[in-house]
Each structure stands twice: as structure tokens, then as C-alpha cells.
Motif scaffolding. Structure first.
Motif, PDB file in Angstrom:
ATOM      1  N   VAL A 140       0.855  -1.193   0.000  1.00  0.00           N
ATOM      2  CA  VAL A 140       0.000   0.000   0.000  1.00  0.00           C
ATOM      3  C   VAL A 140       0.887   1.238   0.000  1.00  0.00           C
ATOM      4  CG1 VAL A 140      -1.818   1.262   1.214  1.00  0.00           C
ATOM      5  CG2 VAL A 140      -1.783  -1.250   1.266  1.00  0.00           C
ATOM      6  N   GLU A 141       0.604   2.190  -0.865  1.00  0.00           N
ATOM      7  CA  GLU A 141       1.348   3.448  -0.911  1.00  0.00           C
ATOM      8  C   GLU A 141       0.729   4.419   0.096  1.00  0.00           C
ATOM      9  OE1 GLU A 141       2.223   7.199  -3.937  1.00  0.00           O
ATOM     10  OE2 GLU A 141       1.361   5.347  -4.736  1.00  0.00           O
ATOM     11  N   VAL A 142       1.333   4.552   1.253  1.00  0.00           N
ATOM     12  CA  VAL A 142       0.765   5.346   2.344  1.00  0.00           C
ATOM     13  C   VAL A 142       1.209   6.798   2.242  1.00  0.00           C
ATOM     14  CG1 VAL A 142       0.551   5.590   4.843  1.00  0.00           C
ATOM     15  CG2 VAL A 142       0.725   3.310   3.824  1.00  0.00           C
ATOM     16  N   ASP A 143       0.234   7.703   2.222  1.00  0.00           N
ATOM     17  CA  ASP A 143       0.495   9.146   2.177  1.00  0.00           C
ATOM     18  C   ASP A 143      -0.110   9.770   3.434  1.00  0.00           C
ATOM     19  OD1 ASP A 143       0.731  11.842   1.717  1.00  0.00           O
ATOM     20  OD2 ASP A 143      -0.036  11.781  -0.330  1.00  0.00           O
ATOM     21  N   PRO A 144       0.711  10.165   4.418  1.00  0.00           N
ATOM     22  CA  PRO A 144       0.176  10.699   5.670  1.00  0.00           C
ATOM     23  C   PRO A 144      -0.144  12.189   5.615  1.00  0.00           C
ATOM     24  CG  PRO A 144       2.548  10.583   5.809  1.00  0.00           C
ATOM     25  CD  PRO A 144       2.181  10.035   4.454  1.00  0.00           C
ATOM     26  N   ASN A 145       0.051  12.835   4.463  1.00  0.00           N
ATOM     27  CA  ASN A 145      -0.026  14.296   4.388  1.00  0.00           C
ATOM     28  C   ASN A 145      -1.305  14.823   3.755  1.00  0.00           C
ATOM     29  OD1 ASN A 145       2.658  14.643   5.458  1.00  0.00           O
ATOM     30  ND2 ASN A 145       3.412  13.912   3.483  1.00  0.00           N
ATOM     31  N   VAL A 146      -2.341  14.000   3.677  1.00  0.00           N
ATOM     32  CA  VAL A 146      -3.577  14.428   3.036  1.00  0.00           C
ATOM     33  C   VAL A 146      -4.774  14.142   3.938  1.00  0.00           C
ATOM     34  CG1 VAL A 146      -2.679  14.096   0.692  1.00  0.00           C
ATOM     35  CG2 VAL A 146      -3.797  12.205   1.853  1.00  0.00           C
ATOM     36  N   LEU A 147      -5.881  14.805   3.643  1.00  0.00           N
ATOM     37  CA  LEU A 147      -7.104  14.583   4.408  1.00  0.00           C
ATOM     38  C   LEU A 147      -7.775  13.276   4.004  1.00  0.00           C
ATOM     39  CD1 LEU A 147      -8.674  18.158   4.411  1.00  0.00           C
ATOM     40  CD2 LEU A 147      -7.428  17.023   6.251  1.00  0.00           C
ATOM     41  N   TYR A 148      -7.822  13.020   2.713  1.00  0.00           N
ATOM     42  CA  TYR A 148      -8.367  11.757   2.244  1.00  0.00           C
ATOM     43  C   TYR A 148      -7.848  11.487   0.848  1.00  0.00           C
ATOM     44  CZ  TYR A 148     -11.854  14.744  -0.107  1.00  0.00           C
ATOM     45  OH  TYR A 148     -12.469  15.705  -0.871  1.00  0.00           O
ATOM     46  N   VAL A 149      -7.977  10.226   0.432  1.00  0.00           N
ATOM     47  CA  VAL A 149      -7.551   9.797  -0.895  1.00  0.00           C
ATOM     48  C   VAL A 149      -8.728   9.109  -1.571  1.00  0.00           C
ATOM     49  CG1 VAL A 149      -6.019   8.284  -2.226  1.00  0.00           C
ATOM     50  CG2 VAL A 149      -5.134   9.495  -0.219  1.00  0.00           C
ATOM     51  N   ASP A 150      -9.035   9.525  -2.781  1.00  0.00           N
ATOM     52  CA  ASP A 150     -10.114   8.927  -3.566  1.00  0.00           C
ATOM     53  C   ASP A 150      -9.490   8.195  -4.743  1.00  0.00           C
ATOM     54  OD1 ASP A 150     -12.241   8.243  -5.136  1.00  0.00           O
ATOM     55  OD2 ASP A 150     -13.160  10.234  -5.181  1.00  0.00           O
ATOM     56  N   ASN A 151      -9.540   6.869  -4.719  1.00  0.00           N
ATOM     57  CA  ASN A 151      -9.032   6.057  -5.818  1.00  0.00           C
ATOM     58  C   ASN A 151     -10.134   5.614  -6.761  1.00  0.00           C
ATOM     59  OD1 ASN A 151      -6.112   5.704  -5.236  1.00  0.00           O
ATOM     60  ND2 ASN A 151      -6.889   4.858  -3.321  1.00  0.00           N
ATOM     61  N   GLY A 152     -11.316   6.179  -6.600  1.00  0.00           N
ATOM     62  CA  GLY A 152     -12.450   5.751  -7.406  1.00  0.00           C
ATOM     63  C   GLY A 152     -13.375   4.893  -6.573  1.00  0.00           C
ATOM     64  N   GLN A 153     -13.200   3.585  -6.612  1.00  0.00           N
ATOM     65  CA  GLN A 153     -14.048   2.689  -5.814  1.00  0.00           C
ATOM     66  C   GLN A 153     -13.620   2.654  -4.359  1.00  0.00           C
ATOM     67  OE1 GLN A 153     -13.984  -1.391  -7.128  1.00  0.00           O
ATOM     68  NE2 GLN A 153     -15.619  -2.041  -5.748  1.00  0.00           N
ATOM     69  N   PHE A 154     -12.335   2.885  -4.095  1.00  0.00           N
ATOM     70  CA  PHE A 154     -11.802   2.788  -2.744  1.00  0.00           C
ATOM     71  C   PHE A 154     -11.331   4.163  -2.259  1.00  0.00           C
ATOM     72  CE2 PHE A 154     -10.347  -1.637  -4.292  1.00  0.00           C
ATOM     73  CZ  PHE A 154     -11.614  -2.154  -4.055  1.00  0.00           C
ATOM     74  N   LEU A 155     -11.743   4.520  -1.034  1.00  0.00           N
ATOM     75  CA  LEU A 155     -11.349   5.791  -0.434  1.00  0.00           C
ATOM     76  C   LEU A 155     -10.815   5.542   0.965  1.00  0.00           C
ATOM     77  CD1 LEU A 155     -14.334   6.262  -2.019  1.00  0.00           C
ATOM     78  CD2 LEU A 155     -13.716   8.641  -1.548  1.00  0.00           C
TER      79      LEU A 155
END
Length: 329
Positions: A140-155
């Protein structure tokens, strides 16, 4: 109705459980009807009891009900490293295979990652747990610097209030800006918060700090955003030197006059893209950009996608009421 299933595992964090329930339940269509049906599910089955820290929760639905959901929300738990209860991973993978949207809140990303569904995707979680998530699930590519991540089907969303940002984002994708704005007002939260991520959300104007001495100037900037304003022009209107303006502006808004102006122009262009059929070249002029090229560059830098992709995602979203989540271009 769009069915949202919130999965309560033992040790569920109360805020993570309640935030999506309240946010989705506040949403209303223009005719007053609720667009969402929210169900709380647990591995313990119908009326099974799970711990929620200082109290217990009886969930009226079981894992089998996840198959009927359009969206599944995974709250965090007190110890996110505990293995998943029997049947949870299988139920989530089956739902994903059927196209169900799945979103995690805070350390609920550990639950999500344990299913293998996040492998190869960018994801986020509470910053304090980001290192552990990356170590436990290296795929998993973990990004701790954002509020949320939207990958389309998975958030995935970060901790605490970022859950509401993500839920409002999903409401806006499903039913449009007006429905999301109503849910934000009823939840008494802003539809947009500044963060490390360019978010697909809109303001009629950038946030104005009420009661500050900058208020009249910020209103003037918004009203004149289409003009080719320089820092000296803004300082002259404010009746101060450019240096003094810059210092006071940053103290009261946290940014510079020109950065604030650029954001105001982008928000105006978002509104025009969503609510008109005007070509990009005209919108660039109406929003105050010097050229279509400058508009496209600034828009993509702030929002994360091109103006055309933004329009495709949101132009008719409110009238169709679709539950689908487009993949950002």
C-alpha cells in the motif's frame, strides 16, 4: 435509496462510527427526501454487541447485509493491528468484486488493507499510525499528508474530522454540490477545509475570517477577481504599502493576497464549469485568468485534474443522482 453500511468491529472508535452515520443522515435532496439509508453492521450478527470504548453498541445488521450496500464505511478500532474477525475480509472482498464503494476512516485503513484490496493503491490514515500501516502493508502506498484519498471505488481518510470531509466528498459525487453543501451546513462544518490534498469541492468564495480587518478587502477581491490585479493594486485599494499588506494578510488569512485571489478565481471557475455550458476559453476570462493556458495550469495545480475532466465528473451529477464514483483523470 443509496444504502450505506457502517461496519462496527469490536473496539470501534465512537467518533469514527458516528461521523458517517450523522453526515449521510443529514443529506437531503432538493424535494426534502433523504438520499441515503444508513445501516450499522457487525460480525456478531443481528443485534450483536460490540465494544465502543466507554459503551457498547448493538448493531441491527450482520456481515451478510454488506452485500446489499452501495457504500461500505470502515471505522477505526482501538487496536488496528488485531486480526480481522472471521468472515470480514471475505465479505468485503465479495462486496468489492460487485462494485461496492468502500471507504475507511482513520485507522480503519488497517481493516481495509488487511483484505488486500488496497494493494497497489495510494491510501492515508491518521498521521501517527501511517508508519505502522506502511510497515504492515508494504504493497500500500501510504500518504500521511492528506485529508483523504479517492481512488475511485476505494477511499481512505485521515483521523477525526477528515472523515467528515471524505463523507461530504462522497455526497457531492453522488448527488451534487447543493446536497453536499446542505449536509455540511447541518453538520456545522465547512464544505472545504484547507489541506494537503486538492479536493473536488467548491466554495462560492474562499473562507473569509469573519471580524478581521481584512474582511472588506477580501470581499473587494472576490468582486473584482476577473480584473488583472497586481499586489500594488491591492495594496493601493487597502491604503497601505505592499509590505504592510503582505504582513497583515498572512497574519489574518494564513496566505498571501495573490494566492487568495488565485483561489477565488479557481472557485469561481468551478462554479461555472458545474453550472454553465460555457467553453473553457470563456470561463478563463470570466474567472479572471489571463489566458486559457494559465487557467488550465492553475486549475490543475489547485484541483488536481483538468477543467474538462472536472466538468465531466460534476456537470450533471446533481440531476442524475448517480451513486457511481468517477476515477479522477
Amino acid at each position: 435509496m443509496h444504502t450505506v453500511a457502517v461496519l462496527a468491529l469490536d473496539g470501534v472508535i465512537p467518533f469514527d462510527l458516528s461521523a458517517p452515520i450523522d453526515t449521510f443522515n443529514w443529506a437531503r435532496l432538493p424535494d426534502g427526501r433523504p438520499p441515503y439509508r444508513v445501516r450499522v453492521c457487525s460480525p456478531a450478527g443481528k443485534d450483536g454487541e460490540v465494544s465502543a470504548g466507554p459503551f457498547s453498541v448493538r448493531a441491527p445488521y450482520g456481515l451478510e447485509d454488506l452485500a446489499e450496500a452501495d457504500t461500505i464505511v470502515l471505522p477505526g478500532t482501538e487496536d488496528p493491528t488485531v486480526p480481522l474477525p472471521p468472515g470480514v475480509a471475505e465479505a468485503l472482498r465479495a462486496a468489492a468484486a460487485n462494485g461496492t464503494r468502500i471507504a475507511s476512516i482513520c485507522v480503519g485503513a488497517f481493516v481495509f488493507a488487511a483484505t488486500g484490496l488496497l494493494d497497489g493503491y495510494r491510501a492515508t490514515t491518521h498521521w501517527i499510525a501511517a508508519g505502522d500501516l506502511a510497515a504492515m502493508y508494504p504493497q500500500v502506498e501510504v500518504d500521511p499528508n492528506v485529508l483523504y484519498v479517492d481512488n475511485g471505488q476505494f477511499l481512505t481518510s485521515a483521523g477525526a474530522a477528515a472523515a467528515m470531509d471524505m463523507c461530504l466528498h462522497m455526497i457531492r459525487l453522488d448527488y451534487g454540490s447543493a446536497v453536499a453543501a446542505h449536509a455540511a451546513r447541518m453538520s456545522v462544518v465547512p464544505l472545504e477545509r484547507e489541506g494537503g490534498q486538492a479536493q473536488f469541492i467548491v466554495h462560492t468564495q474562499p473562507p473569509t475570517p469573519a471580524g478581521t480587518t481584512m474582511e472588506p478587502l477580501l470581499r473587494w477581491l472576490e468582486e473584482n477577481a476577473e480584473r488583472d490585479l497586481t499586489l500594488d493594486d491591492i495594496a493601493a485599494h487597502a491604503g497601505v504599502s505592499s509590505r504592510t499588506l503582505g504582513r497583515r494578510f498572512r497574519e489574518q488569512t494564513g496566505t498571501t493576497p495573490l494566492q487568495w485571489l488565485h483561489l477565488a478565481r479557481v472557485r469561481r471557475s468551478q462554479h461555472l464549469l458545474e453550472n454553465t455550458d460555457h467553453p473553457v476559453e470563456r470561463i478563463a476570462r470570466q474567472a479572471g485568468f489571463g489566458s486559457p493556458t494559465a487557467f488550465r495550469d492553475r486549475f490543475k495545480r489547485v484541483v488536481g485534474i483538468s477543467p474538462q475532466a472536472y466538468r465531466r465528473a460534476f456537470r450533471t451529477r446533481g440531476t442524475r443522482g448517480s451513486a457511481a464514483v468517477p476515477q479522477p483523470a
